[in-house]
Motif scaffolding. Structure first.
Motif, PDB file in Angstrom:
ATOM      1  N   THR A  45       0.825  -1.203   0.000  1.00  0.00           N
ATOM      2  CA  THR A  45       0.000   0.000   0.000  1.00  0.00           C
ATOM      3  C   THR A  45       0.862   1.257   0.000  1.00  0.00           C
ATOM      4  O   THR A  45       1.797   1.381   0.800  1.00  0.00           O
ATOM      5  CB  THR A  45      -0.917   0.019   1.237  1.00  0.00           C
ATOM      6  OG1 THR A  45      -1.769  -1.130   1.199  1.00  0.00           O
ATOM      7  CG2 THR A  45      -1.781   1.267   1.256  1.00  0.00           C
ATOM      8  N   THR A  97      -2.283   0.507  -4.556  1.00  0.00           N
ATOM      9  CA  THR A  97      -1.507  -0.682  -4.222  1.00  0.00           C
ATOM     10  C   THR A  97      -0.623  -1.061  -5.402  1.00  0.00           C
ATOM     11  O   THR A  97      -0.955  -0.779  -6.556  1.00  0.00           O
ATOM     12  CB  THR A  97      -2.422  -1.865  -3.861  1.00  0.00           C
ATOM     13  OG1 THR A  97      -3.306  -2.133  -4.952  1.00  0.00           O
ATOM     14  CG2 THR A  97      -3.219  -1.581  -2.607  1.00  0.00           C
ATOM     15  N   ARG A 122      -2.957  -5.077   3.104  1.00  0.00           N
ATOM     16  CA  ARG A 122      -3.196  -4.157   4.199  1.00  0.00           C
ATOM     17  C   ARG A 122      -4.289  -4.749   5.080  1.00  0.00           C
ATOM     18  O   ARG A 122      -5.129  -5.529   4.633  1.00  0.00           O
ATOM     19  CB  ARG A 122      -3.584  -2.777   3.689  1.00  0.00           C
ATOM     20  CG  ARG A 122      -4.762  -2.762   2.768  1.00  0.00           C
ATOM     21  CD  ARG A 122      -5.072  -1.382   2.268  1.00  0.00           C
ATOM     22  NE  ARG A 122      -5.658  -0.556   3.319  1.00  0.00           N
ATOM     23  CZ  ARG A 122      -6.136   0.672   3.119  1.00  0.00           C
ATOM     24  NH1 ARG A 122      -6.079   1.208   1.915  1.00  0.00           N
ATOM     25  NH2 ARG A 122      -6.654   1.363   4.108  1.00  0.00           N
ATOM     26  N   ALA A 161      -7.902  -4.638   3.846  1.00  0.00           N
ATOM     27  CA  ALA A 161      -8.077  -4.785   2.395  1.00  0.00           C
ATOM     28  C   ALA A 161      -9.342  -5.552   2.061  1.00  0.00           C
ATOM     29  O   ALA A 161      -9.961  -5.306   1.024  1.00  0.00           O
ATOM     30  CB  ALA A 161      -6.862  -5.481   1.784  1.00  0.00           C
ATOM     31  N   SER A 180     -10.982  -3.032  -0.498  1.00  0.00           N
ATOM     32  CA  SER A 180     -10.674  -3.327  -1.902  1.00  0.00           C
ATOM     33  C   SER A 180     -11.943  -3.654  -2.670  1.00  0.00           C
ATOM     34  O   SER A 180     -12.972  -4.040  -2.111  1.00  0.00           O
ATOM     35  CB  SER A 180      -9.692  -4.499  -1.997  1.00  0.00           C
ATOM     36  OG  SER A 180     -10.340  -5.713  -1.708  1.00  0.00           O
TER      37      SER A 180
END
Length: 785
Positions: free
Chosen positions: A43, A54, A115, A118, A122
């Protein structure tokens, strides 16, 4: 198609030049400080703006920001965070960074390499990533770390039983998974009839399984993508690792070509069952061969700041036989070129070759036998694939590219030699070309709303030379050709084209929750034909033709993702529905091997799969792991089977429960436990019998397909890892791995079949066949320098 890609390239470069007048870009690579390996998914974040990005699959990032001075954070789970102050005033900035692994191992060991939030933030859904460090700690069969067996503990992933090659994802067959090793497809991912995978853990860097919301750059299969990335090799210093186990040994060597600019890794494995068994074999079995081996290699070299090249390959084989030989294996080779056009535009071009083949041969000891039998089959493909990534700004990441694949199929050809006379039987070679172009964008519309949308168009040509047969309507029985047409080399026999739209959305709810939704259509032009209980190395790969249409799938998924206690626990619930078209099935007693008119034994119909997946994972601390539960249904409707009604597919499992627990007692000792439970798979059993001359002949009177189920499957495995206190030879590390597979001695059924009673042939009996019916302990010693 490629003219379109070139036009898009010119447009994006022009846009990038115009945008550069108002904003500036920071870009570069993020790597591991210890070995120079690129960090995938690291990240890069600007706290004051709330903007970030990312790194891609090669560790590259690009972030466009307004002119100014910023404190930028670079982070990766289990690595120390780095913060740099960057001035974006008069020119773009190139910043390559290396992150150091955290020394606080017990507090930072995690299952994911992303991360910590995420899973919520995400756009990805129906995606599972398993870190190799976690895979290496999980209990494994005979103590050997295995990628394929590890992903079977993830939600939505099943197998029909021990000894089955491949895996099933959300109701898909094994051939509906695109298994990639450094972007080259692997057609049989198993060694030793499914007990081990072809992926050497010492050479694997990253494992990602995509079950839904599949981005536009992927195509060719209708169920899932298993993307396995190999290590590049240590670019800092020489390193070696390996292990000595119960059934095989491993060795991996990696070293710089030029320090910090290039490196390579070579990893090899070989089983030694044949060596251990040799003293106990005599007579015709004295020279028996039963072993497998593989060799994995990769090299990379950074030519300059804008160009890096990679070469990687795999070669593996299984060998069995005494007088009669049987061997099969995969060969892959990939060449990749990374090129940075400017601070925003990244290109990866891949060219690959992949081959899967098997061979059978009798009379191995005679150089020129008068009576013999030789059988060969293979599938080869050659491909070139350019993939562009354009970082338009901090809120839009555009991807576009294309692919061309040339296929050659040898479904099966044999030579039968009798009295010195040779007769050739089987199928002629078949040929096809597949083309694809795609465009996609990941767009952030606000702090809590992200979209990913795209389109892929695939086109497929089935070409000569060869004969194309025409068959009558599907009836559920064998069909004979009603006409035949011969085509010359390169002449098109038939063409198919399919639009494949993709869409995903992430809607944030507060700081630790999100709702995700996705839709994707996929097209598949290859088919694995198997009428056995599970796929085997002898199964036939065949192309889409004038009689076999491409498989199509449409999948919709909806999920709720939520983290608790500062991301200590990650949870998700996903529901999905998948509709499948042109699914392949078989008439009763179909003849698929060496049959030049096998298409007359095939049946076609629809499929559907739907279910719910529940997942909870603890990400750090001394105790971590996950629990998953899947409730699902997988069905087919084939004209001519089961009275034309829907019936469960062979790999349908209503309930699947998995648990993985890993406990780090201290820096030297860790324990792990796996538990798996699954509903028994469907089976077709006789409903009546005939008595003929004193022998019982089983019969399915109602023609019902998969109306019964074998007993439920469940198993517990344990493992303990103990690291040596002292350095190995003064500088290396060593560890002992103790494992127990099938702890409570469960005799799980692989299949149940009906046979005549040996003492009374007029009676029938059901027999349970188990691959493993006992506890299997193992010890492995691993080392690293």
């Amino acid at each position: 198609m490629y003219k379109l890609l070139l036009a898009l390239l010119v447009v994006f470069m022009s846009i990038g030049h115009a945008a550069a007048q108002e904003k500036l870009t920071i870009s570069g690579y993020v790597k591991d400080a210890k070995n120079g390996e690129a960090l995938l998914g690291a990240t890069v974040f600007v706290p004051t703006l709330g903007e970030g990005v990312t790194t891609n699959d090669y560790g590259f990032y690009s972030l466009t920001l307004p002119r100014g001075t910023y404190d930028i954070s670079f982070s990766y789970v289990s690595y120390l965070e780095e913060k740099r102050q960057v001035k974006l005033e008069n020119a773009n900035v190139k910043l390559d960074l290396e992150l150091k692994e955290s020394a606080l191992v017990l507090e930072t060991v995690t299952i994911s390499s992303e991360r910590v939030d995420a899973n919520v933030r995400s756009i990805e859904m129906s995606v599972n990533k398993v870190d190799m460090r976690t895979i290496q700690k999980m209990p494994a069969l005979l103590g050997e770390v295995d990628v394929i067996r590890s992903i079977q503990f993830l939600p939505g992933v099943t197998t029909v039983g021990e000894g089955a090659t491949g895996f099933n994802v959300r109701g898909g067959n094994v051939d509906q998974n695109l298994v990639l090793l450094d972007e080259a497809p692997v057609f049989n991912s198993s060694h030793l009839f499914g007990f081990f995978s072809v992926f050497n853990p010492d050479a694997v860097k990253d494992v990602k399984l995509i079950k839904g919301g599949i981005p536009a750059e992927y195509g060719g299969r209708v169920s899932s993508i298993l993307d396995v990335r190999m290590k590049e090799g240590n670019s800092k210093k020489f390193a070696a690792s390996g292990g000595i186990g119960t059934i095989f040994s491993r060795l991996a060597l990696e070293t710089p070509i030029i320090k910090d600019k290039g490196s390579f890794i070579v990893a090899a494995r070989r089983s030694y069952i044949d060596v251990l068994a040799k003293p106990f074999l005599s007579g015709d079995l004295k020279d028996s061969r039963f072993y497998f081996y593989d060799l994995t290699a990769k090299a990379n070299y950074q030519i300059d700041d804008k160009n890096t090249v990679f070469l990687s390959g795999y070669f593996g084989r299984d060998v069995f036989g005494a007088d009669f030989g049987f061997d099969w294996g995969n060969t892959t080779a990939s060449a990749r070129w990374n090129h940075i056009f400017n601070d925003k535009l990244f290109l990866n071009t891949t060219a690959f070759f992949s081959n899967y083949d098997y061979r059978l041969q009798s009379d191995l000891r005679e150089p020129n036998p008068q009576d013999a039998f030789r059988w060969n089959s293979n599938i080869k493909n050659y491909s070139v694939k350019p993939d562009f990534t354009y970082y338009l700004n901090s809120r839009n990441k555009i991807s576009f590219g294309g692919q061309m694949i040339y296929y050659t199929f040898q479904p099966g050809k044999a030579e039968a030699i009798s009295g010195g006379e040779t007769r050739v039987i089987g199928q002629d070679s078949k040929y096809a070309i597949e083309y694809a172009a795609y465009f996609g964008n990941e767009q952030k519309l606000g702090k809590n709303f992200t979209l990913q949308y795209g389109i892929r168009y695939s086109m497929y040509d089935y070409i000569g030379p060869g004969n194309a047969y025409t068959y009558g309507p599907q009836t559920g029985e064998r069909r004979e050709p009603i006409s035949t047409q011969t085509y010359e080399r390169g002449e098109r026999i038939t063409r198919y084209g399919n639009w494949e739209p993709r869409f995903s959305a992430n809607i944030g709810i507060g700081d630790a929750s999100s709702i995700k939704v996705s839709y994707n259509r996929m097209a598949q032009y290859l088919h694995l034909l198997s009428n056995t209980a599970a796929a085997s190395p002898l199964d036939v790969w065949t192309p889409t033709s004038n009689n076999i249409k491409p498989q199509l799938s449409d999948q919709v998924a909806l999920g709720l993702f939520k983290n608790f206690k500062d991301n200590l626990f990650e949870t998700s619930v996903e529901v999905y529905y998948k509709s499948l078209q042109n699914q392949v099935d078989y008439i009763p007693n179909s003849d698929l091997l060496l049959n030049p008119q096998l298409e007359g034994d095939l049946l076609f119909g629809d499929g559907r799969a739907y279910g719910a997946e529940f997942f909870i994972k603890k990400t750090k601390g001394k105790l971590n792991g996950w629990l998953s539960y899947t409730l699902s249904r997988t069905e087919r409707q084939i004209k001519g089977l089961n009275n034309n009604d829907w019936f469960p597919s062979r790999f349908d499992k209503t309930h699947v429960l998995n648990f993985v627990g890993i406990y780090d007692l201290n820096e030297r000792v860790s324990f792990s436990l796996n538990f798996t439970y699954g509903t028994g798979t469907p089976a077709t059993f006789p409903t009546s019998k005939f008595i003929w001359q004193g022998y019982a002949l089983p019969h399915n009177f109602y023609a019902q397909r998969n109306g019964y189920r074998i007993p439920d499957y469940h198993r517990v495995d344990l493992a303990a890892i103990v690291k040596q206190k002292k350095k190995l030879f003064g500088k290396g590390e060593g560890e002992w791995v103790f494992s127990i597979y099938n702890l409570y001695n469960r005799r799980n059924a692989f299949s149940v079949y009906v046979r005549q009673n040996e003492d009374n042939p007029s009676q029938t009996e059901a027999v349970r066949y188990s691959v493993f019916g006992s506890i299997i302990p193992a010890v492995t010693y691993n080392f690293k320098f």
